[in-house]
Scaffold this motif. Structure first.
Motif, mmCIF file in Angstrom:
data_model
loop_
_atom_site.group_PDB
_atom_site.id
_atom_site.type_symbol
_atom_site.label_atom_id
_atom_site.label_comp_id
_atom_site.label_asym_id
_atom_site.label_seq_id
_atom_site.Cartn_x
_atom_site.Cartn_y
_atom_site.Cartn_z
ATOM 1 N N ASP A 171 -18.336 42.126 -24.720
ATOM 2 C CA ASP A 171 -18.444 42.891 -23.267
ATOM 3 C C ASP A 171 -17.562 44.151 -23.548
ATOM 4 N N PRO A 172 -18.313 45.329 -23.018
ATOM 5 C CA PRO A 172 -17.766 46.513 -23.038
ATOM 6 C C PRO A 172 -16.437 46.634 -22.382
ATOM 7 N N GLU A 173 -16.387 46.030 -21.393
ATOM 8 C CA GLU A 173 -15.218 46.010 -20.260
ATOM 9 C C GLU A 173 -13.990 45.486 -21.356
ATOM 10 N N ILE A 174 -14.050 44.303 -21.627
ATOM 11 C CA ILE A 174 -13.185 43.740 -22.334
ATOM 12 C C ILE A 174 -12.695 44.560 -23.578
ATOM 13 N N ARG A 175 -13.711 45.064 -24.478
ATOM 14 C CA ARG A 175 -13.624 45.922 -25.624
ATOM 15 C C ARG A 175 -12.667 47.296 -25.069
ATOM 16 N N LYS A 176 -12.887 47.882 -23.843
ATOM 17 C CA LYS A 176 -12.124 49.329 -23.610
ATOM 18 C C LYS A 176 -10.813 48.406 -23.071
ATOM 19 N N SER A 177 -10.818 47.474 -22.355
ATOM 20 C CA SER A 177 -9.394 47.315 -21.947
ATOM 21 C C SER A 177 -8.404 46.905 -23.046
ATOM 22 N N ASN A 178 -9.289 46.630 -24.204
ATOM 23 C CA ASN A 178 -8.163 46.420 -25.443
ATOM 24 C C ASN A 178 -8.009 47.297 -26.515
ATOM 25 N N GLY A 179 -8.493 48.595 -25.790
ATOM 26 C CA GLY A 179 -8.468 49.903 -26.711
ATOM 27 C C GLY A 179 -9.204 49.934 -27.886
ATOM 28 N N ALA A 180 -10.278 49.110 -28.065
ATOM 29 C CA ALA A 180 -11.037 48.966 -28.962
ATOM 30 C C ALA A 180 -12.365 49.719 -29.128
ATOM 31 N N TYR A 181 -12.911 50.216 -30.298
ATOM 32 C CA TYR A 181 -14.188 51.251 -30.292
ATOM 33 C C TYR A 181 -15.014 50.798 -31.490
ATOM 34 N N TRP A 182 -16.265 50.832 -31.262
ATOM 35 C CA TRP A 182 -17.291 50.697 -32.192
ATOM 36 C C TRP A 182 -17.386 52.032 -32.948
ATOM 37 N N CYS A 183 -17.076 51.976 -34.297
ATOM 38 C CA CYS A 183 -17.153 53.206 -35.005
ATOM 39 C C CYS A 183 -18.269 53.258 -36.030
ATOM 40 N N VAL A 198 -6.108 36.706 -32.716
ATOM 41 C CA VAL A 198 -6.278 38.074 -32.745
ATOM 42 C C VAL A 198 -7.651 38.459 -32.288
ATOM 43 N N LEU A 199 -8.730 37.706 -33.115
ATOM 44 C CA LEU A 199 -10.232 38.039 -32.892
ATOM 45 C C LEU A 199 -10.387 37.730 -31.367
ATOM 46 N N CYS A 200 -10.062 36.599 -30.906
ATOM 47 C CA CYS A 200 -10.334 36.116 -29.781
ATOM 48 C C CYS A 200 -9.730 36.709 -28.627
ATOM 49 N N THR A 201 -8.546 37.472 -28.940
ATOM 50 C CA THR A 201 -7.778 38.176 -27.732
ATOM 51 C C THR A 201 -8.617 39.395 -27.511
ATOM 52 N N LEU A 202 -9.081 39.981 -28.723
ATOM 53 C CA LEU A 202 -9.735 41.220 -28.676
ATOM 54 C C LEU A 202 -11.152 41.303 -27.997
ATOM 55 N N THR A 203 -11.608 40.249 -28.493
ATOM 56 C CA THR A 203 -13.238 40.163 -28.063
ATOM 57 C C THR A 203 -13.474 39.118 -26.723
ATOM 58 N N GLY A 204 -12.631 38.298 -26.680
ATOM 59 C CA GLY A 204 -12.993 37.103 -25.638
ATOM 60 C C GLY A 204 -13.864 36.324 -26.247
#
Lengths: 234, 234
Positions: free
Chosen positions: A109-121, A65-71
């Motif tokens: 990587d912000p691109e990977i992050r965005k493409s997975n619908g993830a945001y820093w909060c 899960v972690l790897c898929t999300l963050t690369g």
DNA sequence: TTATTTAAATGTAATATATACACTTCTAGT
DNA sequence: ACTAGAAGTGTATATATTACATTTAAATAA
């Protein structure tokens, strides 16, 4: 013959990851959250999660899960707690094991992050989360506070090279209180775990602040000889 | 329509209980173990365990297992860790959540114990255990050591009334080292959590040793005011 | 070139906590 | 009344923690 355990029920099992990062510029702890793209609770905020497959261990599932999300692989991760209330997930009974992870914000990587619908909060602005995810986050925060007191895991949230000011800011963000600069430096330096680099960070001051590096090997060696990390300061 | 989660696999889920007791006379920590009466691993030693039912939470399952075995409810119990390796149980893939419990040995009726095939086992003489139960025990022991340092949970292993000598013996058994008598007493008494009783324990000495009682309410009140229990001694 | 500004870096004294250590007290049994 | 055996007690030293204010370095503006 029936299988030995066939009279017992089976359950869905999920893993959910509480992913912390540290924003050096804003001196703030952040949490990586997902805008859900599927039912139930589509569009709501949640932790990164997934179901445990038949061919993977719990730890493997959390890593996946972690790897898929963050690369990223090789992240600091640790099992936190398993949530087993019957109705915690309205979709079905799902037992969930929470893991908490520490990553350097700069590594994601912000691109990977965005493409997975993830945001820093920011921790101060955590939105409503689905199910019992807020409870997971709160438990993870407590655990983080206790961990950084007696294990050198805070460094996972910083780049390889960091300044003492940055390290102190990190601890202040985690402890949610100010700490005394001289006492903090005295204590961390007296452990002989940090190696002063030859260059300075020059973004935030004219004078510049020396970079340091955490020496993992030294820590392991000292630990073998009965040393205990401790960074509880006034 | 298929269920939302129908494409995901389900798993057996067990709970296993690491049950500690303290033998006051022998000054030894003990572990409650089961001689298995069913397959797989019939006749071998294991922790008390059971499968999680559809209509109970994880915590409920652990309580059920503990209660069935001991006839006691209201025991100190805490979730420890979830073991999710694929082949940890040779019978099938079973994810298991370990709980650790503290009980006063004297509270457990020997008849009930025997009828459930359970035995108190000295920590120094733990037999080979099935599956990964030994790992669970080791983790529980570490957790116990850390817990008793900063939470007053050791009292769960003693009767309501106990002497300071007994309390010290308990800590020595858990820490696996001697502690200084005067420093130990000084520290525990200075917390003002113990109430001296008017009677003495007279089995083990001519002089007799005063009984004390742990005041839970006082502890809670102090805790609300920022007090931290601490019984780390030389 | 000098002065100003800004954040980094530094040390010491006071207090609190932890440790090391040995003799006295009590009482049942002889 | 003497003995034996465990319970109970205090002090001095060392270590760790806390509180606290000035100096240093370097870029920028005068």
């Amino acid at each position: 013959m029936n299988h030995l355990y066939s009279k017992y029920p089976k359950h869905f099992h999920a893993v959910d990851c509480i992913i912390f990062g540290f924003d050096i510029a804003e001196k703030e702890l952040k949490l990586l959250l997902i805008k859900r793209s599927f039912e139930p609770a589509l569009g709501e905020w949640s932790l990164a999660g997934g179901f445990v497959r038949e061919d993977e261990s719990l730890d493997d599932a959390a890593c996946r899960v972690l790897c898929t999300l963050t690369g990223l692989s090789e992240l600091y991760m640790e099992q936190l707690y398993t949530y087993g209330e019957i109705s915690r997930d309205p979709g079905a009974r799902v037992i969930s094991t929470a893991y908490f992870a520490l990553i350097g914000i700069h590594e994601l990587d912000p691109e990977i992050r965005k493409s997975n619908g993830a945001y820093w909060c920011s921790l101060s602005e955590i939105p409503d989360l689905i199910f019992d995810h807020r409870k997971m986050v709160d438990r993870a925060l407590k655990e983080l506070v206790e961990k950084v007191k007696v294990y050198p895991v805070g460094f996972e949230l910083l780049p390889e090279k960091f300044t003492l000011v940055q390290l102190q800011n990190l601890y202040e963000a985690i402890y949610q209180r100010q700490v005394d600069k001289r006492n903090f430096r005295k204590k961390i330096l007296s452990m002989n775990l940090l190696e002063k680099q030859e260059d300075k960070e020059r973004e935030t001051s004219k004078k510049g602040a020396w970079y340091y590096r955490f020496n993992e090997e030294k820590y392991k060696e000292l630990t073998r000889n009965g040393f205990f990390f401790n960074l509880v300061v006034s």
